[in-house]
Scaffold this motif. Structure first.
Motif, PDB file in Angstrom:
ATOM      1  N   MET A  46     -12.856   4.869  -1.462  1.00  0.00           N
ATOM      2  CA  MET A  46     -12.450   4.354  -0.150  1.00  0.00           C
ATOM      3  C   MET A  46     -12.538   2.838  -0.074  1.00  0.00           C
ATOM      4  SD  MET A  46     -11.236   5.285   2.858  1.00  0.00           S
ATOM      5  CE  MET A  46     -11.601   7.013   3.095  1.00  0.00           C
ATOM      6  N   LYS A  47     -13.511   2.240  -0.763  1.00  0.00           N
ATOM      7  CA  LYS A  47     -13.688   0.788  -0.689  1.00  0.00           C
ATOM      8  C   LYS A  47     -12.469   0.024  -1.200  1.00  0.00           C
ATOM      9  CE  LYS A  47     -16.153   0.593  -5.022  1.00  0.00           C
ATOM     10  NZ  LYS A  47     -17.177   1.485  -5.462  1.00  0.00           N
ATOM     11  N   ASP A  48     -11.638   0.661  -2.012  1.00  0.00           N
ATOM     12  CA  ASP A  48     -10.434   0.015  -2.533  1.00  0.00           C
ATOM     13  C   ASP A  48      -9.189   0.320  -1.704  1.00  0.00           C
ATOM     14  OD1 ASP A  48     -11.882  -1.069  -4.707  1.00  0.00           O
ATOM     15  OD2 ASP A  48     -11.690   0.832  -5.792  1.00  0.00           O
ATOM     16  N   SER A  49      -9.332   1.097  -0.647  1.00  0.00           N
ATOM     17  CA  SER A  49      -8.199   1.483   0.182  1.00  0.00           C
ATOM     18  C   SER A  49      -7.901   0.399   1.214  1.00  0.00           C
ATOM     19  CB  SER A  49      -8.496   2.803   0.900  1.00  0.00           C
ATOM     20  OG  SER A  49      -7.489   3.089   1.827  1.00  0.00           O
ATOM     21  N   VAL A  50      -6.630   0.047   1.356  1.00  0.00           N
ATOM     22  CA  VAL A  50      -6.257  -0.970   2.339  1.00  0.00           C
ATOM     23  C   VAL A  50      -6.100  -0.378   3.741  1.00  0.00           C
ATOM     24  CG1 VAL A  50      -5.180  -2.508   0.658  1.00  0.00           C
ATOM     25  CG2 VAL A  50      -3.807  -0.755   1.799  1.00  0.00           C
ATOM     26  N   ASP A  51      -5.873   0.926   3.839  1.00  0.00           N
ATOM     27  CA  ASP A  51      -5.666   1.547   5.149  1.00  0.00           C
ATOM     28  C   ASP A  51      -6.711   2.620   5.476  1.00  0.00           C
ATOM     29  OD1 ASP A  51      -4.821   3.514   3.409  1.00  0.00           O
ATOM     30  OD2 ASP A  51      -2.844   3.753   4.307  1.00  0.00           O
ATOM     31  N   PHE A  52      -7.839   2.577   4.772  1.00  0.00           N
ATOM     32  CA  PHE A  52      -8.954   3.485   5.043  1.00  0.00           C
ATOM     33  C   PHE A  52      -8.529   4.952   4.971  1.00  0.00           C
ATOM     34  CE2 PHE A  52      -9.407  -0.532   7.241  1.00  0.00           C
ATOM     35  CZ  PHE A  52     -10.530  -1.024   6.608  1.00  0.00           C
ATOM     36  N   ARG A  53      -7.671   5.201   3.976  1.00  0.00           N
ATOM     37  CA  ARG A  53      -7.152   6.552   3.729  1.00  0.00           C
ATOM     38  C   ARG A  53      -7.056   6.733   2.226  1.00  0.00           C
ATOM     39  NH1 ARG A  53      -1.159   8.041   5.715  1.00  0.00           N
ATOM     40  NH2 ARG A  53      -0.882   5.932   4.969  1.00  0.00           N
ATOM     41  N   VAL A  54      -7.450   7.911   1.758  1.00  0.00           N
ATOM     42  CA  VAL A  54      -7.283   8.269   0.355  1.00  0.00           C
ATOM     43  C   VAL A  54      -6.707   9.679   0.285  1.00  0.00           C
ATOM     44  CG1 VAL A  54      -9.138   6.747  -0.468  1.00  0.00           C
ATOM     45  CG2 VAL A  54      -9.657   9.125   0.079  1.00  0.00           C
ATOM     46  N   LYS A  55      -6.147  10.003  -0.846  1.00  0.00           N
ATOM     47  CA  LYS A  55      -5.630  11.353  -1.093  1.00  0.00           C
ATOM     48  C   LYS A  55      -6.574  12.071  -2.033  1.00  0.00           C
ATOM     49  CE  LYS A  55      -1.372  12.198   0.422  1.00  0.00           C
ATOM     50  NZ  LYS A  55      -1.124  13.260   1.372  1.00  0.00           N
ATOM     51  N   TYR A  56      -6.818  13.338  -1.731  1.00  0.00           N
ATOM     52  CA  TYR A  56      -7.587  14.207  -2.603  1.00  0.00           C
ATOM     53  C   TYR A  56      -6.759  15.469  -2.764  1.00  0.00           C
ATOM     54  CZ  TYR A  56     -11.456  16.922  -4.526  1.00  0.00           C
ATOM     55  OH  TYR A  56     -12.261  17.675  -5.342  1.00  0.00           O
ATOM     56  N   ASP A  57      -6.254  15.690  -3.964  1.00  0.00           N
ATOM     57  CA  ASP A  57      -5.277  16.756  -4.191  1.00  0.00           C
ATOM     58  C   ASP A  57      -4.133  16.556  -3.192  1.00  0.00           C
ATOM     59  OD1 ASP A  57      -6.769  17.832  -6.287  1.00  0.00           O
ATOM     60  OD2 ASP A  57      -7.823  19.239  -4.996  1.00  0.00           O
ATOM     61  N   ASN A  58      -3.854  17.526  -2.359  1.00  0.00           N
ATOM     62  CA  ASN A  58      -2.772  17.367  -1.385  1.00  0.00           C
ATOM     63  C   ASN A  58      -3.304  17.121   0.023  1.00  0.00           C
ATOM     64  OD1 ASN A  58      -3.814  19.895  -1.019  1.00  0.00           O
ATOM     65  ND2 ASN A  58      -1.863  20.906  -0.693  1.00  0.00           N
ATOM     66  N   LEU A 113     -17.351  15.504  17.125  1.00  0.00           N
ATOM     67  CA  LEU A 113     -16.771  14.280  16.565  1.00  0.00           C
ATOM     68  C   LEU A 113     -16.994  13.071  17.466  1.00  0.00           C
ATOM     69  CD1 LEU A 113     -13.351  15.535  15.126  1.00  0.00           C
ATOM     70  CD2 LEU A 113     -15.412  14.928  13.846  1.00  0.00           C
ATOM     71  N   VAL A 114     -16.990  13.269  18.762  1.00  0.00           N
ATOM     72  CA  VAL A 114     -17.119  12.141  19.683  1.00  0.00           C
ATOM     73  C   VAL A 114     -18.471  12.084  20.389  1.00  0.00           C
ATOM     74  CG1 VAL A 114     -14.640  11.929  20.050  1.00  0.00           C
ATOM     75  CG2 VAL A 114     -15.974  13.422  21.547  1.00  0.00           C
ATOM     76  N   ALA A 115     -19.404  12.951  20.007  1.00  0.00           N
ATOM     77  CA  ALA A 115     -20.694  13.034  20.695  1.00  0.00           C
ATOM     78  C   ALA A 115     -21.520  11.753  20.559  1.00  0.00           C
ATOM     79  CB  ALA A 115     -21.489  14.228  20.180  1.00  0.00           C
ATOM     80  N   THR A 116     -21.452  11.098  19.406  1.00  0.00           N
ATOM     81  CA  THR A 116     -22.229   9.878  19.177  1.00  0.00           C
ATOM     82  C   THR A 116     -21.275   8.691  19.124  1.00  0.00           C
ATOM     83  OG1 THR A 116     -23.823  11.159  17.889  1.00  0.00           O
ATOM     84  CG2 THR A 116     -23.898   8.752  17.654  1.00  0.00           C
ATOM     85  N   PRO A 117     -21.253   7.871  20.170  1.00  0.00           N
ATOM     86  CA  PRO A 117     -20.332   6.732  20.209  1.00  0.00           C
ATOM     87  C   PRO A 117     -20.461   5.839  18.972  1.00  0.00           C
ATOM     88  CG  PRO A 117     -21.358   7.035  22.343  1.00  0.00           C
ATOM     89  CD  PRO A 117     -22.066   7.960  21.378  1.00  0.00           C
ATOM     90  N   GLY A 118     -19.317   5.500  18.397  1.00  0.00           N
ATOM     91  CA  GLY A 118     -19.278   4.606  17.244  1.00  0.00           C
ATOM     92  C   GLY A 118     -19.605   5.245  15.913  1.00  0.00           C
ATOM     93  N   ARG A 119     -19.939   6.516  15.886  1.00  0.00           N
ATOM     94  CA  ARG A 119     -20.327   7.174  14.630  1.00  0.00           C
ATOM     95  C   ARG A 119     -19.131   7.285  13.688  1.00  0.00           C
ATOM     96  NH1 ARG A 119     -23.594  12.812  13.765  1.00  0.00           N
ATOM     97  NH2 ARG A 119     -24.279  12.283  11.676  1.00  0.00           N
ATOM     98  N   PRO A 120     -19.312   6.881  12.417  1.00  0.00           N
ATOM     99  CA  PRO A 120     -18.221   7.024  11.441  1.00  0.00           C
ATOM    100  C   PRO A 120     -18.162   8.435  10.845  1.00  0.00           C
ATOM    101  CG  PRO A 120     -20.064   5.841  10.449  1.00  0.00           C
ATOM    102  CD  PRO A 120     -20.452   6.137  11.880  1.00  0.00           C
ATOM    103  N   TRP A 121     -16.947   8.857  10.518  1.00  0.00           N
ATOM    104  CA  TRP A 121     -16.688  10.171   9.932  1.00  0.00           C
ATOM    105  C   TRP A 121     -15.647  10.044   8.830  1.00  0.00           C
ATOM    106  CZ3 TRP A 121     -18.764  14.859  11.665  1.00  0.00           C
ATOM    107  CH2 TRP A 121     -19.455  14.819  12.869  1.00  0.00           C
ATOM    108  N   LEU A 122     -15.764  10.895   7.825  1.00  0.00           N
ATOM    109  CA  LEU A 122     -14.665  11.142   6.897  1.00  0.00           C
ATOM    110  C   LEU A 122     -13.999  12.424   7.376  1.00  0.00           C
ATOM    111  CD1 LEU A 122     -16.190  10.558   3.332  1.00  0.00           C
ATOM    112  CD2 LEU A 122     -14.508   9.130   4.513  1.00  0.00           C
ATOM    113  N   LEU A 123     -12.714  12.333   7.717  1.00  0.00           N
ATOM    114  CA  LEU A 123     -11.966  13.512   8.136  1.00  0.00           C
ATOM    115  C   LEU A 123     -11.066  13.950   7.002  1.00  0.00           C
ATOM    116  CD1 LEU A 123     -10.894  12.599  11.778  1.00  0.00           C
ATOM    117  CD2 LEU A 123     -13.016  13.657  10.958  1.00  0.00           C
ATOM    118  N   VAL A 124     -11.011  15.244   6.769  1.00  0.00           N
ATOM    119  CA  VAL A 124     -10.197  15.821   5.700  1.00  0.00           C
ATOM    120  C   VAL A 124      -9.177  16.756   6.340  1.00  0.00           C
ATOM    121  CG1 VAL A 124     -10.218  17.176   3.572  1.00  0.00           C
ATOM    122  CG2 VAL A 124     -12.194  15.731   4.153  1.00  0.00           C
ATOM    123  N   GLY A 125      -7.928  16.598   5.945  1.00  0.00           N
ATOM    124  CA  GLY A 125      -6.872  17.444   6.497  1.00  0.00           C
ATOM    125  C   GLY A 125      -5.502  16.883   6.209  1.00  0.00           C
ATOM    126  N   ARG A 126      -4.647  16.908   7.223  1.00  0.00           N
ATOM    127  CA  ARG A 126      -3.270  16.436   7.074  1.00  0.00           C
ATOM    128  C   ARG A 126      -2.961  15.386   8.129  1.00  0.00           C
ATOM    129  NH1 ARG A 126      -2.650  19.184   2.816  1.00  0.00           N
ATOM    130  NH2 ARG A 126      -2.186  21.393   2.791  1.00  0.00           N
TER     131      ARG A 126
END
Length: 149
Positions: A46-58, A113-126
């Protein structure tokens, strides 16, 4: 509600359709072991991603954070039976701001997901990108979430 769910509701009733929609959504959730593998991979690249997005498989993996004021982004039940919540994604190119609509299988997940203001998450999906009224909008169909921090 979509036409197919309306047909099911006529045959089986509203409670059955809600149960069926929840089961469909849960069937698409990722197992804990796969989420752990995705987390390990994403934290490395992720540290090398310019848009804070990576692909894992599909699958798309995006780094988001909960809004600082969750009352401005309430959890909303959609006609399809899932739950939508707004989150902050710095990879957004929308003129409206750094937002993504996240669609969850159940209300509890969306609220978490929104219970803790400002908390970071990695979301996996589409991740889906659309153009609406001349601007880009983003939606994310959640298959798994990993809290950070």
């Amino acid at each position: 509600m979509s036409a197919s769910f309306e047909a099911l509701e006529r045959v089986f009733g509203k409670e059955f359709v809600e149960k069926y929609q929840r089961a469909l959504a849960r069937a698409q959730e990722l197992p804990r072991e796969k989420l752990e593998a995705i987390k390990k991979f994403a934290l490395e690249v992720m540290k090398d991603s310019v848009d804070f997005r990576v692909k894992y498989d599909n699958l798309d993996v995006i780094l988001v954070q909960a809004p600082n004021d969750p009352s401005k982004f309430p959890v909303i039940k959609t006609g399809a039976g899932n739950y939508k919540v707004g989150m902050i994604w710095a990879g957004s190119r929308s003129m409206r701001g750094p937002f993504v609509s996240v669609f969850c299988a159940d209300r509890e997940t969306a609220q978490q997901l929104v219970a803790t203001p400002g908390r970071p998450w990695l979301l996996v999906g589409r991740l889906q990108e659309r153009t609406f009224a001349g601007d880009i909008t983003y939606s994310f169909r959640l298959m798994g979430a990993v809290p950070l921090g």
